[in-house]
Design a protein around this motif. Structure first.
Motif, mmCIF file in Angstrom:
data_model
loop_
_atom_site.group_PDB
_atom_site.id
_atom_site.type_symbol
_atom_site.label_atom_id
_atom_site.label_comp_id
_atom_site.label_asym_id
_atom_site.label_seq_id
_atom_site.Cartn_x
_atom_site.Cartn_y
_atom_site.Cartn_z
ATOM 1 N N GLY A 1 0.786 -1.225 0.000
ATOM 2 C CA GLY A 1 0.000 0.000 0.000
ATOM 3 C C GLY A 1 0.815 1.269 0.000
ATOM 4 N N GLU A 2 2.104 1.131 -0.318
ATOM 5 C CA GLU A 2 2.964 2.310 -0.356
ATOM 6 C C GLU A 2 3.378 2.583 -1.805
ATOM 7 O OE1 GLU A 2 6.894 3.934 2.054
ATOM 8 O OE2 GLU A 2 6.876 1.882 1.310
ATOM 9 N N VAL A 3 3.460 3.869 -2.140
ATOM 10 C CA VAL A 3 3.933 4.239 -3.466
ATOM 11 C C VAL A 3 5.305 4.899 -3.302
ATOM 12 C CG1 VAL A 3 3.497 5.542 -5.573
ATOM 13 C CG2 VAL A 3 1.572 4.618 -4.267
ATOM 14 N N VAL A 4 6.317 4.277 -3.893
ATOM 15 C CA VAL A 4 7.668 4.816 -3.792
ATOM 16 C C VAL A 4 8.122 5.284 -5.169
ATOM 17 C CG1 VAL A 4 10.079 4.274 -3.271
ATOM 18 C CG2 VAL A 4 8.256 3.348 -1.844
ATOM 19 N N GLY A 5 8.575 6.538 -5.207
ATOM 20 C CA GLY A 5 9.118 7.044 -6.462
ATOM 21 C C GLY A 5 10.599 6.723 -6.536
ATOM 22 N N LEU A 6 11.068 6.299 -7.706
ATOM 23 C CA LEU A 6 12.499 6.045 -7.884
ATOM 24 C C LEU A 6 12.980 7.022 -8.950
ATOM 25 C CD1 LEU A 6 14.987 4.319 -7.202
ATOM 26 C CD2 LEU A 6 14.303 2.784 -9.047
ATOM 27 N N VAL A 7 13.827 7.974 -8.535
ATOM 28 C CA VAL A 7 14.255 8.991 -9.481
ATOM 29 C C VAL A 7 15.778 9.038 -9.534
ATOM 30 C CG1 VAL A 7 12.181 10.400 -9.136
ATOM 31 C CG2 VAL A 7 14.207 10.833 -7.746
ATOM 32 N N GLY A 8 16.271 9.686 -10.550
ATOM 33 C CA GLY A 8 17.716 9.791 -10.746
ATOM 34 C C GLY A 8 17.970 10.152 -12.194
ATOM 35 N N ILE B 1 8.990 4.733 -11.527
ATOM 36 C CA ILE B 1 10.181 5.384 -12.071
ATOM 37 C C ILE B 1 9.701 6.483 -12.994
ATOM 38 C CG2 ILE B 1 12.226 5.101 -13.523
ATOM 39 C CD1 ILE B 1 12.267 2.208 -12.843
ATOM 40 N N SER B 2 10.172 7.705 -12.763
ATOM 41 C CA SER B 2 9.732 8.765 -13.663
ATOM 42 C C SER B 2 10.707 9.927 -13.654
ATOM 43 C CB SER B 2 8.333 9.267 -13.268
ATOM 44 O OG SER B 2 7.913 10.244 -14.187
ATOM 45 N N HIS B 3 10.805 10.585 -14.799
ATOM 46 C CA HIS B 3 11.560 11.826 -14.878
ATOM 47 C C HIS B 3 10.664 13.021 -14.590
ATOM 48 C CE1 HIS B 3 14.803 9.728 -17.215
ATOM 49 N NE2 HIS B 3 15.477 10.470 -16.369
ATOM 50 N N ARG B 4 9.350 12.782 -14.580
ATOM 51 C CA ARG B 4 8.424 13.904 -14.364
ATOM 52 C C ARG B 4 8.228 14.077 -12.872
ATOM 53 N NH1 ARG B 4 4.561 13.754 -19.442
ATOM 54 N NH2 ARG B 4 3.258 14.984 -18.051
ATOM 55 N N ILE C 1 10.290 9.010 -1.744
ATOM 56 C CA ILE C 1 11.064 9.144 -2.972
ATOM 57 C C ILE C 1 12.487 8.667 -2.705
ATOM 58 C CG2 ILE C 1 11.975 10.712 -4.728
ATOM 59 C CD1 ILE C 1 9.584 12.550 -4.143
ATOM 60 N N VAL C 2 12.924 7.679 -3.493
ATOM 61 C CA VAL C 2 14.293 7.197 -3.381
ATOM 62 C C VAL C 2 15.073 7.766 -4.564
ATOM 63 C CG1 VAL C 2 15.778 5.156 -3.489
ATOM 64 C CG2 VAL C 2 13.653 5.099 -2.151
ATOM 65 N N ALA D 1 19.303 16.283 -4.696
ATOM 66 C CA ALA D 1 19.817 14.927 -4.528
ATOM 67 C C ALA D 1 20.145 14.292 -5.876
ATOM 68 C CB ALA D 1 18.796 14.081 -3.776
ATOM 69 N N ILE D 2 19.319 14.591 -6.875
ATOM 70 C CA ILE D 2 19.539 13.988 -8.199
ATOM 71 C C ILE D 2 20.828 14.496 -8.821
ATOM 72 C CG2 ILE D 2 18.681 13.896 -10.580
ATOM 73 C CD1 ILE D 2 15.846 13.893 -9.445
ATOM 74 N N VAL D 3 21.031 15.828 -8.777
ATOM 75 C CA VAL D 3 22.193 16.389 -9.464
ATOM 76 C C VAL D 3 23.409 16.463 -8.546
ATOM 77 C CG1 VAL D 3 20.759 17.702 -11.053
ATOM 78 C CG2 VAL D 3 21.607 18.810 -8.976
ATOM 79 N N GLY D 4 23.233 16.192 -7.262
ATOM 80 C CA GLY D 4 24.368 16.161 -6.358
ATOM 81 C C GLY D 4 24.769 17.529 -5.837
ATOM 82 N N GLY D 5 23.811 18.439 -5.696
ATOM 83 C CA GLY D 5 24.084 19.694 -5.028
ATOM 84 C C GLY D 5 24.461 20.857 -5.913
ATOM 85 N N ASP D 6 25.039 20.568 -7.102
ATOM 86 C CA ASP D 6 25.473 21.667 -7.941
ATOM 87 C C ASP D 6 24.307 22.266 -8.717
ATOM 88 O OD1 ASP D 6 27.959 20.950 -7.090
ATOM 89 O OD2 ASP D 6 28.266 19.572 -8.788
ATOM 90 N N ASP D 7 24.338 23.541 -8.879
ATOM 91 C CA ASP D 7 23.364 24.237 -9.721
ATOM 92 C C ASP D 7 21.921 23.888 -9.379
ATOM 93 O OD1 ASP D 7 25.386 25.375 -11.119
ATOM 94 O OD2 ASP D 7 25.497 23.724 -12.574
ATOM 95 N N MET D 8 21.683 23.561 -8.120
ATOM 96 C CA MET D 8 20.350 23.029 -7.841
ATOM 97 C C MET D 8 19.274 24.096 -7.937
ATOM 98 S SD MET D 8 20.493 22.434 -3.801
ATOM 99 C CE MET D 8 20.707 23.769 -2.678
ATOM 100 N N GLU D 9 19.628 25.336 -7.645
ATOM 101 C CA GLU D 9 18.603 26.380 -7.717
ATOM 102 C C GLU D 9 18.026 26.482 -9.122
ATOM 103 O OE1 GLU D 9 17.254 27.873 -5.334
ATOM 104 O OE2 GLU D 9 18.601 27.205 -3.748
ATOM 105 N N ALA D 10 18.927 26.563 -10.076
ATOM 106 C CA ALA D 10 18.486 26.715 -11.464
ATOM 107 C C ALA D 10 17.702 25.487 -11.902
ATOM 108 C CB ALA D 10 19.700 26.931 -12.373
ATOM 109 N N ALA D 11 18.230 24.290 -11.559
ATOM 110 C CA ALA D 11 17.576 23.062 -11.983
ATOM 111 C C ALA D 11 16.195 22.929 -11.349
ATOM 112 C CB ALA D 11 18.448 21.864 -11.624
ATOM 113 N N ALA D 12 16.103 23.267 -10.050
ATOM 114 C CA ALA D 12 14.821 23.163 -9.360
ATOM 115 C C ALA D 12 13.810 24.140 -9.929
ATOM 116 C CB ALA D 12 15.008 23.408 -7.872
#
Lengths: 258, 333
Positions: free
Chosen positions: A29-36, A202-205, A216-217, A241-252
């Motif tokens: 009954g749990e929904v886990v997102g796998l992103v990366g 699994i999703s990029h969206r 979310i893992v 977490a996906i990009v590893g900290g760099d440029d996260m403001e712009a990416a987010a």
């Protein structure tokens, strides 16, 4: 105790190390997102769950019991289903043949000759499943290659749900869909959750992931980078977490906009 | 997902007849009509065509090619290819005759040796394709040479004469007036049609030919299945070799040259997709009968056999052209 647990999974293809001690788990009954990012090892990790790939190290347990020694067919029989990004449909075969591929009911022909596939039962159950999903197929006894992309996706989903799954893995189920179709996939995921089925998405969206998951893992370079509770996280944290900290403001900012 | 507007146009009479024919008979309507048309033309052209004895002749001549066409249907349907059918058939005939004549062993052992030799060749094909990852085209092309060469080595390049009577009965016996090869052919047709059209094994065969990856994710052991298919194909080629050997009363190392051409043509005329995913045994039988009637008719009309080989080659290209044309047309609409 979690329903499905992956611990310390490692996998390399020749000299390329795809996964290093990756961990994740999912409850009933749990929904886990796998992103990366692309190449983070998401699809490889999922194929290790379904048994298409063998892990070099680590363990997978379902209900506390290891399933590492089981082949893909046996894992499906245990209730682990996956909906592939390319749908993995046999396009010249009809709807029921695809839904029941590998699990056809058999009876005996004239009561003597064994091994006759019970096509009538297959057709009936396939139609029931398609109806339950609220889909509208012109005819189920046509090759699935003659249907539209959305209809083919319905068939792939119907195949995953027909045999009372316990874990459903969806690999980019919304990537190729129109806006309205995306909503019905997300509705379906919520419905599965209500039925107590564990879902790995699994999703990029990231908007889809944030709206439908409990956790979310994040995988990064084959490692479990983060394990976030969706209600207590933000787009920025996930992207970071996906990009590893760099440029996260712009990416987010870009992800939030999109 | 969501209901989609779907403009379902009612199929026309021709299309409905096509679907009925494929669903009920597992045969493409076009090939059935070609067979009937060919029969009508032949009966006008030759006064000898329309008779029971000539029909039995056609069936007798078709039985060897028919068994090979069934083998081709299984392998093509799974997305494979077996070019070694004719050579393996030649090898089996020689192996059977060698065991029964030169070694003087019982006929049953001769038959077992013939079919066993075919199955062994097929097993090697299958292992090379699935474990050594050599393309089927190359493996079976190589086996074509290997089997033919081995047949010549075993027989020392000569035809082996003097089969025991029990073996001869296999090719020349006529219980109830029906030639034995025809009876064996029909038995094989019934069994293999059941397997391909109605069992899991048959469904897996076509699913693998359709989308190997989908079959694998469905839990099907694709490699093992392919090995079984190639072994089956070789075994059937061995049976065809036995029928041919018994009919011509000798183990001929050059038997079956270019028969794979006719067999693959018959399978494709019968509706088997050259690239896998679709195939029908009854269709292959119709295809083999078309080839048989064509050859019989050309014989009755005293056309030189060289032209018959040309005709078969042309029919193969034409059949694939029609198939591809229909697929492209279906994709356009």
């Amino acid at each position: 105790m979690s329903l499905l647990v992956l611990s310390n999974i490692s996998k390399s293809f020749g000299p390329v190390n795809v996964l290093h001690h990756a961990n994740m788990s999912v409850d009933a009954g749990e929904v886990v997102g796998l992103v990366g990012d692309n190449g983070a090892g998401k699809s490889t990790l999922m194929k290790i769950i379904t048994g298409i790939y063998k892990a070099d190290a680590g363990d997978i347990t379902l209900d506390g019991q290891s399933i590492l020694h089981l082949d893909p067919g046996e894992r499906r029989a245990m209730g682990i289903e996956m909906i592939y990004q390319d749908l993995a449909l046999a396009k010249q075969q009809d709807v029921a043949s695809n839904i029941f591929l590998g699990r056809e009911p058999v009876k005996s022909f004239l009561g003597i000759i064994p091994g006759m596939v019970d096509k009538r039962t297959m057709d009936r159950k396939a139609q029931e499943m398609i109806d339950r999903l609220g889909a509208n197929l012109p005819a189920i006894n046509r090759p699935v290659g003659t249907f539209s992309g959305g209809q083919q996706q319905t068939i792939a989903i119907a195949r995953a749900l027909t045999f009372d799954p316990r874990v459903v893995i969806m690999d980019e189920p919304t990537a190729a869909l129109a806006v309205r179709e995306v909503q019905s996939v997300l509705d379906l995921i919520r419905q599965l959750k209500k039925q107590g089925i564990a879902v790995i998405l699994i999703s990029h969206r990231l908007n889809d992931v944030l709206s439908v998951t409990d956790r979310i893992v994040v995988l990064r370079h084959g490692r479990t980078e983060a394990n976030l509770t969706t209600s207590q996280t933000t787009m920025t944290k996930v992207v970071s977490a996906i990009v590893g900290g760099d440029d996260m403001e712009a990416a987010a900012a870009h992800e939030s906009a999109g | 997902m969501s209901p989609q507007p779907n403009a379902v146009t009612k199929p026309g009479l021709w299309r409905r007849a096509q679907i009925k024919s494929e669903e009920r008979l597992h045969v493409r309507l076009e090939s059935l009509l070609v067979l009937i048309g060919l029969g009508v033309i032949m009966s006008f052209l030759s006064p000898y065509f329309l008779s029971v004895s000539n029909f039995l002749n056609i069936l007798l001549a078709t039985s060897t090619i028919g068994v090979l066409a069934i083998a081709a249907t299984f392998v093509l349907g799974s997305g494979g290819l077996d070019l070694s059918l004719g050579s393996v058939m030649g090898l089996s005939g020689v192996a059977g005759a060698f065991v029964a004549v030169n070694l003087g062993l019982p006929s049953a052992l001769g038959v077992a040796a013939g079919i066993g030799a075919g199955a062994a060749a097929g097993y090697i094909n299958g292992k090379l394709v699935t474990r050594a990852f050599v393309p089927a085209f190359i493996v079976t092309l190589g086996m074509m040479g290997l089997a033919r060469g081995l047949a010549l080595v075993i027989s020392d390049g000569r035809v082996i004469y003097g089969l025991p009577s029990a073996l001869l009965y296999l090719g020349q016996g006529r219980p109830f007036g029906i030639p034995m090869p025809v009876i064996i052919f029909f038995t094989v047709v019934l069994i293999t049609h059941y397997i391909l059209a109605f069992t899991r094994f048959g469904r897996y065969t076509l699913a693998i030919g359709d989308n190997e990856n989908a079959a694998r994710t469905a839990g099907i052991d694709v490699a093992t299945h392919r090995v079984i298919l190639y072994t089956l194909s070789g075994g059937l080629a061995g049976l065809a070799g036995m029928l041919f050997m018994a009919r011509i009363n000798s183990g001929d190392p050059t038997a079956g040259i270019s028969y794979e051409l006719t067999a693959i043509t018959a399978a494709i005329i019968g509706g088997t997709n050259l690239f896998g995913g679709r195939g029908s045994i009854l269709g292959a039988v119709i295809g083999a009968l078309i080839m048989g009637v064509l050859q019989n008719g050309l014989n009755l009309l005293a056309v030189q056999s060289y032209y018959q080989i040309m005709a078969i080659g042309a029919v193969l290209i034409f059949a694939v052209f029609i198939d591809q044309y229909q697929i492209r047309k279906a994709a356009d609409t």
